[in-house]
Design an enzyme around this catalytic site. Structure first.
Site, PDB file in Angstrom:
ATOM      1  CD  GLU A 206      -1.302   0.472   3.635  1.00  0.00           C
ATOM      2  OE1 GLU A 206      -2.348   0.855   3.659  1.00  0.00           O
ATOM      3  OE2 GLU A 206      -0.751   0.203   4.937  1.00  0.00           O
TER       4      GLU A 206
ATOM      5  NE  ARG B 279      -1.197   7.498   7.422  1.00  0.00           N
ATOM      6  CZ  ARG B 279       0.050   6.900   8.070  1.00  0.00           C
ATOM      7  NH1 ARG B 279       1.112   7.218   8.344  1.00  0.00           N
ATOM      8  NH2 ARG B 279      -0.301   5.569   8.142  1.00  0.00           N
TER       9      ARG B 279
HETATM   10  P1  ADP Z   1      -3.421  -1.875   6.768  1.00  0.00           P
HETATM   11  O1  ADP Z   1      -3.477  -0.818   5.737  1.00  0.00           O
HETATM   12  O2  ADP Z   1      -4.432  -2.518   7.264  1.00  0.00           O
HETATM   13  O3  ADP Z   1      -2.092  -1.844   7.764  1.00  0.00           O
HETATM   14  P2  ADP Z   1      -1.366  -3.622   4.749  1.00  0.00           P
HETATM   15  O4  ADP Z   1      -1.809  -3.853   3.470  1.00  0.00           O
HETATM   16  O5  ADP Z   1      -0.501  -2.426   5.172  1.00  0.00           O
HETATM   17  O6  ADP Z   1      -2.795  -3.316   5.784  1.00  0.00           O
HETATM   18  O7  ADP Z   1      -0.905  -4.889   5.522  1.00  0.00           O
HETATM   19  C1  ADP Z   1      -0.408  -4.740   7.189  1.00  0.00           C
HETATM   20  C2  ADP Z   1       0.352  -5.986   7.499  1.00  0.00           C
HETATM   21  O8  ADP Z   1      -0.213  -7.336   7.277  1.00  0.00           O
HETATM   22  C3  ADP Z   1       1.743  -6.002   6.916  1.00  0.00           C
HETATM   23  O9  ADP Z   1       2.624  -5.223   7.303  1.00  0.00           O
HETATM   24  C4  ADP Z   1       1.775  -7.460   6.962  1.00  0.00           C
HETATM   25  O10 ADP Z   1       2.181  -7.729   8.397  1.00  0.00           O
HETATM   26  C5  ADP Z   1       0.486  -8.051   6.799  1.00  0.00           C
HETATM   27  N1  ADP Z   1       0.495  -8.451   5.466  1.00  0.00           N
HETATM   28  C6  ADP Z   1      -0.239  -7.843   4.406  1.00  0.00           C
HETATM   29  N2  ADP Z   1      -0.085  -8.463   3.313  1.00  0.00           N
HETATM   30  C7  ADP Z   1       0.406  -9.580   3.491  1.00  0.00           C
HETATM   31  C8  ADP Z   1       0.869 -10.632   2.645  1.00  0.00           C
HETATM   32  N3  ADP Z   1       0.226 -10.625   1.193  1.00  0.00           N
HETATM   33  N4  ADP Z   1       1.507 -11.788   3.010  1.00  0.00           N
HETATM   34  C9  ADP Z   1       1.798 -11.559   4.413  1.00  0.00           C
HETATM   35  N5  ADP Z   1       1.570 -10.675   5.259  1.00  0.00           N
HETATM   36  C10 ADP Z   1       0.552  -9.626   4.719  1.00  0.00           C
END
Ligand code: ADP
Length: 449
Positions: free
Chosen positions: A287, A291
């Site tokens: 993502e 900000r």
């Molecule tokens: P949010 O916006 O809710 O924080 P993210 O997409 O940034 O969601 O994901 C948050 C966390 O979830 C990541 O830092 C990681 O720890 C875990 N995560 C997200 N996508 C994956 C994936 N494809 N495989 C393994 N862990 C994931």
């Protein structure tokens, strides 16, 4: 340049923005809830306006009150900090309609990146490597199973409108898919009012590595290197460092340049962070945050670039202060997020700080709005300060961190300081060998032992 900036936030980040504005000779307006009347950001600002009762929805999220505070004080720009209204596209549009500058990207970019399915599509189009998965939203179980079979189990189902690690479910095989899809959609609908979900390959032991970028809003952008934020508890970052112990120079430059090029092509304005999971030498976009991040100081430490100053410059039409070839990375920096929480159970610990003493000396920075006698209100998140330490290399940085942690005194409440004392003495941490699951496993083992 602006005459007066209103800071639509509280705590350490309000103070952080205030400092940058003061250095630029810009007037500052603090806003606060009734619970924060005694807060440091209110004391240090040139002017302050009370915008409502403690609950964030009635104060720090109350757009009407914040715009009114701007009009009363004659502020011509708003810095949103992080959290609260910082990624609210509607807020950015309302400010524009009132001729108040939003210190951040344009509403269209906030909206684009706030929708994770669209964000991923955009990333792919701009040449940023993404996690294999569904092209868009998935609603039917049969389709979910087909995609999962194609990319291979395990998979993770994520909410398009997600944030804060909520609304994510892992399915390890076809049998788990049905329940995982249903639960993820129900949770997403309840938490975000939007039940669109998508599917990604679940990476077993990745690191979380993110790239700091700044764009001029027209056609130029720079990257300020990466941060490793793999040490997380419940998807919340706990410890962040720059550079990542896992990357070599070639990987660092490659991913940095891909991000800077994409941001320039978007015409993105201001600071942003492109987040990746990193496994076996590959980066996978997850993502983009449009900000300033909590962990931005580690980047400031290794580049000497003031990111808030840069945000203000760009928002006021002054462009970027540096070119990519002028940016030098030096040494190593680590940030510890100090929360008012029990260091074992993580139960919040609001209350009065009876004694507050921060460490100092070479290479030590503390960003905090706390002081002796300060009463931490129970209404907001539990971050009470950040300790950022810089050294010529990672070994020196760790030595310095250990020393700084020993100097830090916060009495009267529980804090997570003891957790960091344990971490800084740990061999895996010393070796830089950890992934996004390391901390959870470590904490689980400790609570049993
Ligand atoms: P949010 O916006 O809710 O924080 P993210 O997409 O940034 O969601 O994901 C948050 C966390 O979830 C990541 O830092 C990681 O720890 C875990 N995560 C997200 N996508 C994956 C994936 N494809 N495989 C393994 N862990 C994931």
């Amino acid at each position: 340049m602006f005459n007066k900036i209103l800071i639509a936030n509280r705590g350490e980040i309000a103070l952080r923005v205030l400092r940058a504005a003061k250095e630029l000779g810009i007037g500052t307006v603090a806003v606060h809830s009734t619970a924060d009347a005694e807060a440091m950001h209110v004391r240090l600002a040139d002017e302050s306006v009370c915008i409502g009762p403690p609950a964030a929805r009635d104060s720090y999220l109350n757009i009407h009150q914040i715009v009114a505070a701007c009009e009363i004080t004659g502020a011509d720009a708003i810095h949103p900090g992080y959290g609260f209204l910082s990624e609210n596209a509607k807020f950015a549009e309302i400010l524009e309609a009132h001729n108040i500058t939003f210190i951040g990207p344009r509403a269209e970019h906030i909206r684009l990146m706030g929708d994770k399915i669209e964000a991923k599509r955009t990333a792919r189009r701009l040449g940023i490597p993404v996690v294999p998965g569904s092209e868009g939203a998935v609603t039917e179980e049969a389709e979910a199973k087909r995609i999962a079979a194609e990319i291979g189990y395990p998979v993770i189902i994520k909410a398009s409108a997600g944030g804060g690690g909520r609304g994510m479910k892992v399915a390890r095989d076809e049998d788990e898919m049905e329940i995982a899809l249903h639960t993820a959609r129900t949770e997403a609908g309840a938490a975000f009012g939007d039940d669109a979900v998508y599917i990604e390959k679940y990476l077993e032991k990745p690191r979380h590595i993110e790239v700091q970028v700044v764009g001029d809003g027209v056609d130029k952008a720079v990257h300020l290197g990466e941060r490793d934020c793999s040490l997380q508890r419940r998807h919340q970052k706990v410890w962040e460092e720059a550079n990542s112990p896992a990357l070599n120079t070639e990987e660092r430059e490659r991913i940095g340049m891909i991000c800077a090029k994409a941001i320039a092509e978007m015409g993105y304005s201001g600071a942003g962070t492109i987040e990746f999971l990193y496994e076996d030498g590959e980066f996978y976009f997850i993502e983009m945050n449009t900000r300033l991040q909590v962990e931005h100081p580690v980047t400031e430490a290794i580049t000497d670039i003031d990111l808030v100053n840069e945000q203000i410059r760009v928002a006021s039409g002054g462009g970027l202060s540096v070119r990519q070839d002028e940016i030098r990375f030096h040494g190593h920096a680590i940030e510890c997020r100090i929360n008012a929480e029990d260091p074992r159970t993580f139960v919040p610990s609001p209350g009065t700080i009876t004694h507050f003493h921060t460490p100092g000396g070479v290479g030590v920075r503390v960003d905090s709005g706390c002081y002796t006698g300060y009463r931490i209100p129970p209404y907001y998140d539990s971050l009470i300060g950040k300790l950022i330490v810089h050294g010529r290399n990672r070994v020196e940085c760790l030595m310095r961190l250990r020393r700084a942690l020993d100097e830090f005194v916060v009495d009267g409440i529980n804090t997570t300081l003891p957790l960091f004392q344990d971490l800084v003495a740990n061999q895996d941490i010393a070796n830089g060998e950890y992934d996004i699951h390391w901390l959870e496993k470590y904490l689980a083992a400790k609570s049993q032992g």
